[in-house]
Design an enzyme around this catalytic site. Structure first.
Site, PDB file in Angstrom:
ATOM      1  N   ASN A 131       0.849  -1.189   0.000  1.00  0.00           N
ATOM      2  CA  ASN A 131       0.000   0.000   0.000  1.00  0.00           C
ATOM      3  C   ASN A 131       0.883   1.236   0.000  1.00  0.00           C
ATOM      4  O   ASN A 131       2.017   1.203   0.493  1.00  0.00           O
ATOM      5  CB  ASN A 131      -0.868  -0.008   1.269  1.00  0.00           C
ATOM      6  CG  ASN A 131      -1.800   1.184   1.346  1.00  0.00           C
ATOM      7  OD1 ASN A 131      -2.446   1.556   0.357  1.00  0.00           O
ATOM      8  ND2 ASN A 131      -1.878   1.809   2.511  1.00  0.00           N
ATOM      9  N   HIS A 183       0.758   5.176   1.450  1.00  0.00           N
ATOM     10  CA  HIS A 183      -0.002   6.012   2.383  1.00  0.00           C
ATOM     11  C   HIS A 183       0.629   7.400   2.422  1.00  0.00           C
ATOM     12  O   HIS A 183       1.859   7.522   2.514  1.00  0.00           O
ATOM     13  CB  HIS A 183       0.010   5.372   3.781  1.00  0.00           C
ATOM     14  CG  HIS A 183      -0.813   6.147   4.756  1.00  0.00           C
ATOM     15  ND1 HIS A 183      -2.192   6.121   4.735  1.00  0.00           N
ATOM     16  CD2 HIS A 183      -0.463   6.998   5.751  1.00  0.00           C
ATOM     17  CE1 HIS A 183      -2.658   6.927   5.679  1.00  0.00           C
ATOM     18  NE2 HIS A 183      -1.634   7.472   6.316  1.00  0.00           N
ATOM     19  N   ASP A 242      -3.238   0.899   7.842  1.00  0.00           N
ATOM     20  CA  ASP A 242      -2.063   1.733   7.548  1.00  0.00           C
ATOM     21  C   ASP A 242      -0.869   1.377   8.424  1.00  0.00           C
ATOM     22  O   ASP A 242      -0.239   2.233   9.064  1.00  0.00           O
ATOM     23  CB  ASP A 242      -2.414   3.227   7.687  1.00  0.00           C
ATOM     24  CG  ASP A 242      -3.466   3.634   6.678  1.00  0.00           C
ATOM     25  OD1 ASP A 242      -3.456   3.077   5.557  1.00  0.00           O
ATOM     26  OD2 ASP A 242      -4.304   4.488   7.009  1.00  0.00           O
TER      27      ASP A 242
HETATM   28  C1  GRF Z   1      -2.694   8.841  -2.589  1.00  0.00           C
HETATM   29  O1  GRF Z   1      -2.392   9.985  -1.858  1.00  0.00           O
HETATM   30  C2  GRF Z   1      -2.302   7.605  -1.833  1.00  0.00           C
HETATM   31  O2  GRF Z   1      -1.184   7.785  -1.021  1.00  0.00           O
HETATM   32  C3  GRF Z   1      -3.520   7.348  -0.970  1.00  0.00           C
HETATM   33  O3  GRF Z   1      -4.621   7.710  -1.773  1.00  0.00           O
HETATM   34  C4  GRF Z   1      -4.203   8.654  -2.755  1.00  0.00           C
HETATM   35  C5  GRF Z   1      -4.537   8.051  -4.073  1.00  0.00           C
HETATM   36  O4  GRF Z   1      -4.268   8.917  -5.135  1.00  0.00           O
HETATM   37  N1  GRF Z   1      -3.543   5.989  -0.508  1.00  0.00           N
HETATM   38  P1  GRF Z   1      -4.281   8.351  -6.623  1.00  0.00           P
HETATM   39  O5  GRF Z   1      -5.647   7.707  -6.832  1.00  0.00           O
HETATM   40  O6  GRF Z   1      -3.174   7.375  -6.755  1.00  0.00           O
HETATM   41  O7  GRF Z   1      -4.112   9.556  -7.491  1.00  0.00           O
END
Ligand code: GRF
Length: 215
Positions: A107, A109, A145
């Site tokens: 993931n 974050h 997370d």
């Molecule tokens: C990103 O900030 C990611 O870290 C979080 O959700 C957001 C997704 O953005 N988990 P995208 O859809 O990749 O533009």
């Protein structure tokens, strides 16, 4: 070549960074599918344009979390991926799902974990007055997370920042570190040792991007 499946819920800019790296020849993976739980996810169109098979599984059509997760896993497993990549997938995953993909589910974050798990990370960072903020790629565990950290990027919080400017600065780093983390996985350079990530020796210095000059 390693196969990955990407899960999204929205914009899909991290997914796009992975597609771009693959197209540039710097990410040796096959992107077998992109799956969204939301039909309106803009990333679905981006993936389709890149000729990647897309799937939509509506979480609202299932009686509960386990039922949705088990349909999702069924869909993912049809592609037999080596790695499942969460890229803005806005669902809390059940313990059974996470255990099924242990060691092959990652993931991204938008904070320097373990600070600011959960939502609204940029706003909370501003409210706390932290001077350094950033993003983290980690293996997923059943705790939200949380999990062994693969790579982090740090950015400064500048006077006058608001949520938009700070999130944009962090997002630029996300687009660098996510392809890097997947590349390491694809090249067999990541190893889990007692709940911590160990990198192959030649990579060991590059798991932190500290970018004080970044605007
Ligand atoms: C990103 O900030 C990611 O870290 C979080 O959700 C957001 C997704 O953005 N988990 P995208 O859809 O990749 O533009």
């Amino acid at each position: 070549m390693k196969k990955i499946v990407i899960l999204i819920s929205g914009r899909g800019s991290n997914m796009e960074a992975l597609i771009d790296a693959r197209d540039a020849g710097t990410l040796p993976v096959e992107i077998a599918a992109v799956i969204s739980n939301r039909p309106e996810a803009a990333g679905l169109e981006t993936a389709a344009k890149a000729s990647i098979p897309t799937h939509f599984i509506n979480h609202k059509a299932f009686p509960g979390r386990e039922a949705f997760d088990s349909r999702l896993a069924e869909c993912i497993d049809e592609f037999a991926p080596d790695l499942v990549v969460l890229a803005g997938f806005m669902r809390i995953l059940s313990e059974g799902f996470v255990r099924h993909y242990e060691g092959r589910l990652i993931n991204i974050h938008p904070s320097l974990l373990p600070s600011f798990p959960g939502l609204h990370t940029h706003q909370r960072a501003l409210e706390e007055g932290v001077r350094i903020h950033g993003c983290t790629v980690h293996f997923v565990t059943p705790e939200l997370d949380h999990g062994p950290v693969i790579i982090q990027a740090a950015v400064p919080v500048l006077d006058g920042d608001d949520e938009a400017s700070l999130s944009a600065r962090v997002l630029r780093q996300e687009h660098l570190i996510y392809p890097q983390a997947v590349r390491w996985f694809a090249e067999g350079k990541l190893r889990l040792d007692n709940g911590c990530v160990r990198l192959a020796a030649e990579q060991a210095d590059s798991a932190t991007l500290i970018s004080p000059g970044i605007r």
